[in-house]
Design a protein around this motif. Sequence first.
Motif, mmCIF file in Angstrom:
data_model
loop_
_atom_site.group_PDB
_atom_site.id
_atom_site.type_symbol
_atom_site.label_atom_id
_atom_site.label_comp_id
_atom_site.label_asym_id
_atom_site.label_seq_id
_atom_site.Cartn_x
_atom_site.Cartn_y
_atom_site.Cartn_z
ATOM 1 N N MET B 1 6.444 12.648 0.535
ATOM 2 C CA MET B 1 5.723 11.726 -0.353
ATOM 3 C C MET B 1 6.544 11.384 -1.590
ATOM 4 O O MET B 1 6.109 10.582 -2.412
ATOM 5 N N GLY B 2 7.670 12.072 -1.749
ATOM 6 C CA GLY B 2 8.505 11.818 -2.909
ATOM 7 C C GLY B 2 7.947 12.374 -4.193
ATOM 8 O O GLY B 2 8.260 11.878 -5.280
ATOM 9 N N LEU B 3 7.093 13.372 -4.069
ATOM 10 C CA LEU B 3 6.480 13.958 -5.267
ATOM 11 C C LEU B 3 7.329 15.116 -5.780
ATOM 12 O O LEU B 3 7.988 15.798 -4.992
ATOM 13 N N PRO B 4 7.278 15.353 -7.083
ATOM 14 C CA PRO B 4 7.999 16.518 -7.612
ATOM 15 C C PRO B 4 7.344 17.803 -7.124
ATOM 16 O O PRO B 4 6.137 17.853 -6.912
ATOM 17 N N GLU B 5 8.166 18.842 -6.949
ATOM 18 C CA GLU B 5 7.627 20.121 -6.481
ATOM 19 C C GLU B 5 6.743 20.758 -7.545
ATOM 20 O O GLU B 5 7.066 20.722 -8.733
ATOM 21 N N LEU B 6 5.662 21.344 -7.101
ATOM 22 C CA LEU B 6 4.802 22.087 -8.028
ATOM 23 C C LEU B 6 5.336 23.504 -8.166
ATOM 24 O O LEU B 6 5.801 24.087 -7.193
ATOM 25 N N ARG B 7 5.246 24.033 -9.380
ATOM 26 C CA ARG B 7 5.715 25.398 -9.613
ATOM 27 C C ARG B 7 4.521 26.346 -9.610
ATOM 28 O O ARG B 7 3.500 26.050 -10.244
ATOM 29 N N LEU B 8 4.681 27.445 -8.901
ATOM 30 C CA LEU B 8 3.612 28.440 -8.900
ATOM 31 C C LEU B 8 3.594 29.120 -10.262
ATOM 32 O O LEU B 8 4.585 29.695 -10.687
ATOM 33 N N ASN B 9 2.462 29.017 -10.922
ATOM 34 C CA ASN B 9 2.379 29.480 -12.303
ATOM 35 C C ASN B 9 1.456 30.695 -12.413
ATOM 36 O O ASN B 9 0.312 30.666 -11.955
ATOM 37 N N ALA B 10 1.976 31.748 -13.025
ATOM 38 C CA ALA B 10 1.225 33.008 -13.134
ATOM 39 C C ALA B 10 -0.078 32.825 -13.896
ATOM 40 O O ALA B 10 -1.107 33.399 -13.531
ATOM 41 N N LYS B 11 -0.021 32.023 -14.954
ATOM 42 C CA LYS B 11 -1.220 31.865 -15.781
ATOM 43 C C LYS B 11 -2.309 31.086 -15.020
ATOM 44 O O LYS B 11 -3.492 31.409 -15.122
ATOM 45 N N LEU B 12 -1.877 30.085 -14.267
ATOM 46 C CA LEU B 12 -2.875 29.346 -13.474
ATOM 47 C C LEU B 12 -3.440 30.216 -12.355
ATOM 48 O O LEU B 12 -4.624 30.143 -12.029
ATOM 49 N N SER B 13 -2.566 31.066 -11.770
ATOM 50 C CA SER B 13 -3.050 31.989 -10.736
ATOM 51 C C SER B 13 -4.028 32.988 -11.332
ATOM 52 O O SER B 13 -5.030 33.346 -10.706
ATOM 53 N N GLU B 14 -3.733 33.415 -12.545
ATOM 54 C CA GLU B 14 -4.646 34.340 -13.225
ATOM 55 C C GLU B 14 -5.979 33.648 -13.499
ATOM 56 O O GLU B 14 -7.053 34.227 -13.279
ATOM 57 N N ALA B 15 -5.897 32.396 -13.958
ATOM 58 C CA ALA B 15 -7.130 31.641 -14.213
ATOM 59 C C ALA B 15 -7.931 31.485 -12.923
ATOM 60 O O ALA B 15 -9.161 31.636 -12.917
ATOM 61 N N ALA B 16 -7.220 31.211 -11.815
ATOM 62 C CA ALA B 16 -7.894 31.043 -10.519
ATOM 63 C C ALA B 16 -8.558 32.352 -10.098
ATOM 64 O O ALA B 16 -9.685 32.364 -9.583
ATOM 65 N N THR B 17 -7.869 33.467 -10.341
ATOM 66 C CA THR B 17 -8.422 34.783 -9.984
ATOM 67 C C THR B 17 -9.660 35.086 -10.809
ATOM 68 O O THR B 17 -10.675 35.558 -10.293
ATOM 69 N N LYS B 18 -9.568 34.798 -12.099
ATOM 70 C CA LYS B 18 -10.723 35.032 -12.984
ATOM 71 C C LYS B 18 -11.902 34.169 -12.563
ATOM 72 O O LYS B 18 -13.053 34.592 -12.621
ATOM 73 N N LYS B 19 -11.585 32.948 -12.139
ATOM 74 C CA LYS B 19 -12.653 32.050 -11.696
ATOM 75 C C LYS B 19 -13.326 32.626 -10.442
ATOM 76 O O LYS B 19 -14.557 32.649 -10.343
ATOM 77 N N ALA B 20 -12.509 33.118 -9.500
ATOM 78 C CA ALA B 20 -13.064 33.710 -8.272
ATOM 79 C C ALA B 20 -13.916 34.939 -8.618
ATOM 80 O O ALA B 20 -15.022 35.104 -8.109
#
Lengths: 85, 230
Positions: B1-20
């Motif tokens: 798709m020609g999109l820039p790669e997304l970076r796996l981010n610890a803080k977003l993963s932490e936010a996702a975990t807290k949300k779960a």
Amino acid sequence: MKKKWISVTNFTILAIILISTVLLFLLVQDNKSLQVRIGILLSVLYVSWGIIHHSMIGSLHPKVVIEYLLVGAIAVTLIITVVWM
Amino acid sequence: MGLPELRLNAKLSEAATKKAQDMFSHNYWSHTSPEGATPWNFIVASGYQYTMAGENLAKNFSNSSGVVDAWMASPTHKDNIVKPAYRDIGFAIVNGTLDGEETTLVVQMFGASDTEEIAQKTIPLSTGITTEALGDQTPMMPVEFQAQEASKSLVQSLSSVIQTPKINIPTITRDTVFIFLGLLIGILALDGFVISRNKIVRVAGHNLAHIMFFVSLCVALMLVKRGVLL
């Protein structure tokens, strides 16, 4: 001979109804509400088919109607159970 | 798709975990908690200063490709995945009990931040939040494995929400329905055979029609997916 011909025709119609409904079910895989509606439609069509078929071959009896209604009710219960589980 | 790669981010993963964790502990399935906490609250609380953020949720898919396929088939979820403005991504895949049902929650959070330092602090996919629940894990997005510093507190907090119920009611119910249908079809077939062999005349419906109907019902019910998106 006439009864046999009616039966063959009616069973072919039933097969078409069942296959079409299963295909419809497949098409709405992501919509549980529609799946329940299609399941109820399938049961209603089946009960109607049973009543029409037995009246056409001259074997319609209240017991037969109750049998088809019970089969339809079982189907609706199972569909709701699995879809909304 | 020609999109820039997304970076796996610890803080977003932490936010996702807290949300779960929050969804399990407060027993809800929604982007907003009953107390009014939005996904953005979890993102900010994790220390990620976003300029733009998004969240995709999924539950009860049996494998990761099913989740991705469902997200990509949903216009609103796909919009999040392919939005070029997002730079970072975080995941949490957590088992627990939601509404009395054994549930696998997938929380996917996207973000863009002006603070590059935050974006650089990423973790590898093998830190525990992505693997066990879905079995055949493959990264859902191209991710960049930069920092190797895994967040131990994140993994510890994750383990606190993993609960494995001894009785899986939805699975038992589903199995019972199929066993019941199998028995019904078998009894109808046997009854039809006996009636036909002994040439018994009776007032009753057609066993063949009932069998056709129940077989169709079986096929239809097999098509019912358990996975749900939000």
